[in-house]
Design an enzyme around this catalytic site. Structure first.
Site, PDB file in Angstrom:
ATOM      1  N   TYR A  72      -2.673 -19.615  12.513  1.00 19.54           N
ATOM      2  CA  TYR A  72      -2.004 -19.124  14.142  1.00 19.54           C
ATOM      3  C   TYR A  72      -0.580 -18.749  13.947  1.00 19.54           C
ATOM      4  CZ  TYR A  72      -1.474 -20.003  19.048  1.00 19.54           C
ATOM      5  OH  TYR A  72      -1.261 -19.303  20.471  1.00 19.54           O
ATOM      6  N   ASP A 214       7.810   5.826  23.357  1.00 23.02           N
ATOM      7  CA  ASP A 214       6.461   5.254  23.206  1.00 23.02           C
ATOM      8  C   ASP A 214       6.062   6.447  21.840  1.00 23.02           C
ATOM      9  OD1 ASP A 214       3.835   5.619  23.357  1.00 23.02           O
ATOM     10  OD2 ASP A 214       3.942   6.171  25.368  1.00 23.02           O
ATOM     11  N   ALA A 216       3.104   6.247  19.978  1.00 25.82           N
ATOM     12  CA  ALA A 216       1.701   6.023  19.861  1.00 25.82           C
ATOM     13  C   ALA A 216       1.535   7.205  18.399  1.00 25.82           C
ATOM     14  CB  ALA A 216       0.945   6.573  20.755  1.00 25.82           C
ATOM     15  N   LYS A 257      -3.496   4.963  17.303  1.00 23.38           N
ATOM     16  CA  LYS A 257      -3.586   6.080  16.127  1.00 23.38           C
ATOM     17  C   LYS A 257      -2.634   6.386  15.173  1.00 23.38           C
ATOM     18  CE  LYS A 257      -3.382   6.547  20.955  1.00 23.38           C
ATOM     19  NZ  LYS A 257      -3.527   5.403  21.971  1.00 23.38           N
ATOM     20  N   HIS A 449     -10.489   8.131  36.133  1.00 26.38           N
ATOM     21  CA  HIS A 449     -10.884   9.542  35.642  1.00 26.38           C
ATOM     22  C   HIS A 449     -11.883   8.363  35.097  1.00 26.38           C
ATOM     23  CE1 HIS A 449      -7.660   7.181  33.223  1.00 26.38           C
ATOM     24  NE2 HIS A 449      -8.323   8.317  32.142  1.00 26.38           N
TER      25      HIS A 449
HETATM   26  N1  F0G Z   1       1.310   5.662  24.747  1.00 24.22           N
HETATM   27  C1  F0G Z   1       0.584   7.287  24.594  1.00 24.22           C
HETATM   28  C2  F0G Z   1       1.415   8.256  24.634  1.00 24.22           C
HETATM   29  C3  F0G Z   1      -0.971   7.363  24.655  1.00 24.22           C
HETATM   30  O1  F0G Z   1      -1.549   8.634  24.104  1.00 24.22           O
HETATM   31  C4  F0G Z   1      -1.577   5.806  24.513  1.00 24.22           C
HETATM   32  C5  F0G Z   1      -3.026   5.943  24.192  1.00 24.22           C
HETATM   33  C6  F0G Z   1      -1.225   4.511  24.774  1.00 24.22           C
HETATM   34  C7  F0G Z   1       0.588   4.966  25.325  1.00 24.22           C
HETATM   35  C8  F0G Z   1      -2.095   3.189  25.139  1.00 24.22           C
HETATM   36  O2  F0G Z   1      -2.192   3.305  24.025  1.00 24.22           O
HETATM   37  O3  F0G Z   1      -4.512   2.945  24.444  1.00 24.22           O
HETATM   38  O4  F0G Z   1      -3.650   1.425  22.821  1.00 24.22           O
HETATM   39  O5  F0G Z   1      -3.288   1.470  25.226  1.00 24.22           O
HETATM   40  N2  F0G Z   1      -3.578   6.912  23.812  1.00 24.22           N
HETATM   41  C9  F0G Z   1      -4.984   7.515  24.400  1.00 24.22           C
HETATM   42  C10 F0G Z   1      -6.155   8.698  24.472  1.00 24.22           C
HETATM   43  C11 F0G Z   1      -5.997   5.956  25.238  1.00 24.22           C
HETATM   44  O6  F0G Z   1      -6.612   8.959  24.073  1.00 24.22           O
HETATM   45  O7  F0G Z   1      -4.657   9.694  24.483  1.00 24.22           O
HETATM   46  P1  F0G Z   1      -3.411   1.838  24.330  1.00 24.22           P
END
Ligand code: F0G
Length: 459
Positions: A72, A214, A216, A257, A449
């Site tokens: 934990y 951000d 990702a 990602k 969407h």
């Molecule tokens: N920031 C970016 C640039 C993203 O593309 C996404 C998610 C998120 C934040 C949110 O992250 O899904 O882990 O909560 N993009 C996905 C897409 C869903 O299909 O482009 P998450």
């Protein structure tokens, strides 16, 4: 003879997929109210809905899954993840969350207040959602070049420093931070240059503001810097990542990602006050500080995924596949956001379906046509996703209207890409006959969407 390029992996586990008939697909899409999110996965042949959480993990990652520490508190898996993040970014404070939007929720709960302005390049829809739901405004300062899909420039995801400066000059005391999304998903998976990250930092310093990335798809962004920006050709991806993050104060991450895991995310920062504030919200919403919504095994896989996906060969394999599909579309003359992005191809739907008015959602119509043609599921990143203006409640038709074909990492072969290209060509060849789009019969107030119900407009 020149030796051709090939994938930097071989395959040792497979999952069967199935073709269907057009008749079956007509029935399924009708039952799904013409919304591809409502389809069952087995009704899809090739799934390009998203590259998020859909990648194939490596043998090392699966080995990491077996070695997960599920304690934990204080799990070794957390420290492996934290150390890898610190190594790549320089950020010493790391807070796990179950996915990217949870990282946004936790951090923005501490930083964003009613009446604030949050400038940056294009905000992803959840990022914008977390800003707008706090009655603040997301200000999109992306360079104008991003709006012209046929313009070929190397860093179309950049922030326009003049727009950023104008926002700061107007609202300086109401700006909690600047957020730069790397790569810029909404503008077509387009990268941000190192030069631009430096410029954003300079504007931020001038106004004494902080910067969040951000992140990702930060590794894909680093790949583009290496292959497109002068001075970086001989640097490793890991060196480039370290420099990118040196211009930020913190990051939110959807690990689904570029860390190639099926679930996971985190916040990382060098600012102790941010970490201390986020800790409180994190514990309430996500879980204790050393797991925050993740399993120990997932944190192990995340650490290994980050390490592997910041190697050039892994990224080159991935991005060359996106380029492969783009070259096929070039052959057929199908217009998309140029140059091809890091994780997806974004088809410029209004340029294809010229007889479908914007009020009937061209990109959604094209998404449905591609599904009907061959069982391929893309997704609309356009007028439906843009939602209504929170004040006027009018549809927001000001942006671009794309059909996005997001390619999961290490999942499909180029033969699958050939199927996608052929199906798109068939739809493209009969585009003049597609004269009716879709109309909304039910929609949610925010992020419509995902759940919207539609029906075809017949002419
Ligand atoms: N920031 C970016 C640039 C993203 O593309 C996404 C998610 C998120 C934040 C949110 O992250 O899904 O882990 O909560 N993009 C996905 C897409 C869903 O299909 O482009 P998450």
């Amino acid at each position: 003879m020149e030796i051709p390029f090939a994938e930097s992996f071989k395959i040792k586990m497979v999952e069967p997929i199935h073709r269907s008939t057009r008749e079956e697909r007509e029935k399924w899409i009708k039952e799904a109210h013409y919304n591809v999110f409502q389809l069952k996965a087995q009704e899809v042949y090739i799934d390009l809905l998203t590259d998020s959480g859909t990648g194939a993990m490596s043998d090392r990652q699966w080995a990491g899954i077996m070695m997960g520490d599920e304690s934990y508190a204080g799990a070794t898996s957390f420290f492996k993840m934290k150390d890898m993040i610190t190594k790549l970014t320089g950020f010493e404070y790391v807070l796990p969350t179950h996915q990217g939007r949870a990282a946004e929720n936790v951090l923005f709960s501490c930083l964003v207040k009613e009446g604030d302005f949050v400038p940056g390049n294009s905000h992803f829809d959840t990022t914008k959602g977390h800003i707008e739901s706090r009655k603040a405004t997301a200000v999109d300062c992306t360079v104008d070049e991003a709006k012209d899909t046929q313009l070929e420039v190397p860093f179309k995801g950049n922030v326009d420093p003049k727009k950023l400066e104008a926002c700061l000059a107007a609202h300086a005391d109401k700006v909690p931070f600047i957020i730069v999304t790397i790569t810029n998903n909404t503008a077509g998976g387009q990268p941000v240059s190192m030069q631009n990250l430096r410029e954003v930092r300079a504007v931020a310093d001038k106004y004494n503001k902080r910067v969040i990335f951000d992140s990702a798809r930060f590794a894909e962004n680093a790949y583009f810097i290496k292959v497109r920006e002068k001075g970086y050709e001989n640097k490793t991806i890991k060196e480039i990542c370290k420099e990118m993050f040196s211009y930020a104060d913190g990051m939110t991450m959807s690990a689904k990602k570029d860390a190639i895991v099926n679930m996971g995310g985190f916040i990382a920062t060098h600012i102790q006050e941010w970490y201390d504030a986020a800790k409180v919200v994190g514990i309430v919403c996500e879980g204790y500080l050393t797991y925050g919504g993740m399993n120990g095994r997932d944190m192990n896989a995340l650490a290994i995924g980050l390490d592997e996906n910041t190697e050039f060969a892994t990224l080159e394999t991935r991005i060359k596949q996106v380029e492969y599909l783009a070259k096929k579309l070039d052959e057929y003359g199908i217009p998309y956001q140029r140059p091809a992005g890091g994780h997806a191809i974004f088809i410029d739907a209004p340029k294809v379906l010229t007889h479908v008015p914007k009020e009937e959602f061209p990109a959604q119509t094209l998404t449905i046509e591609l599904y009907l043609e061959a069982g391929i599921r893309g997704c609309e990143i356009g007028y439906l996703l843009a939602d209504r203006d929170p004040v006027t409640r009018q549809n927001r038709f000001g942006g671009l209207d794309f059909l996005r074909l997001a390619i999961p990492r290490r999942v499909y072969t180029n033969n699958h890409m050939d199927v996608v290209a052929a199906a798109l060509k068939n739809v493209y060849d009969r585009r003049e006959t597609i004269t009716g789009g879709v109309k909304i019969t039910w929609e949610a107030e925010l992020m419509r969407h995902f759940t919207v119900k539609l029906e075809p407009v017949k002419r």
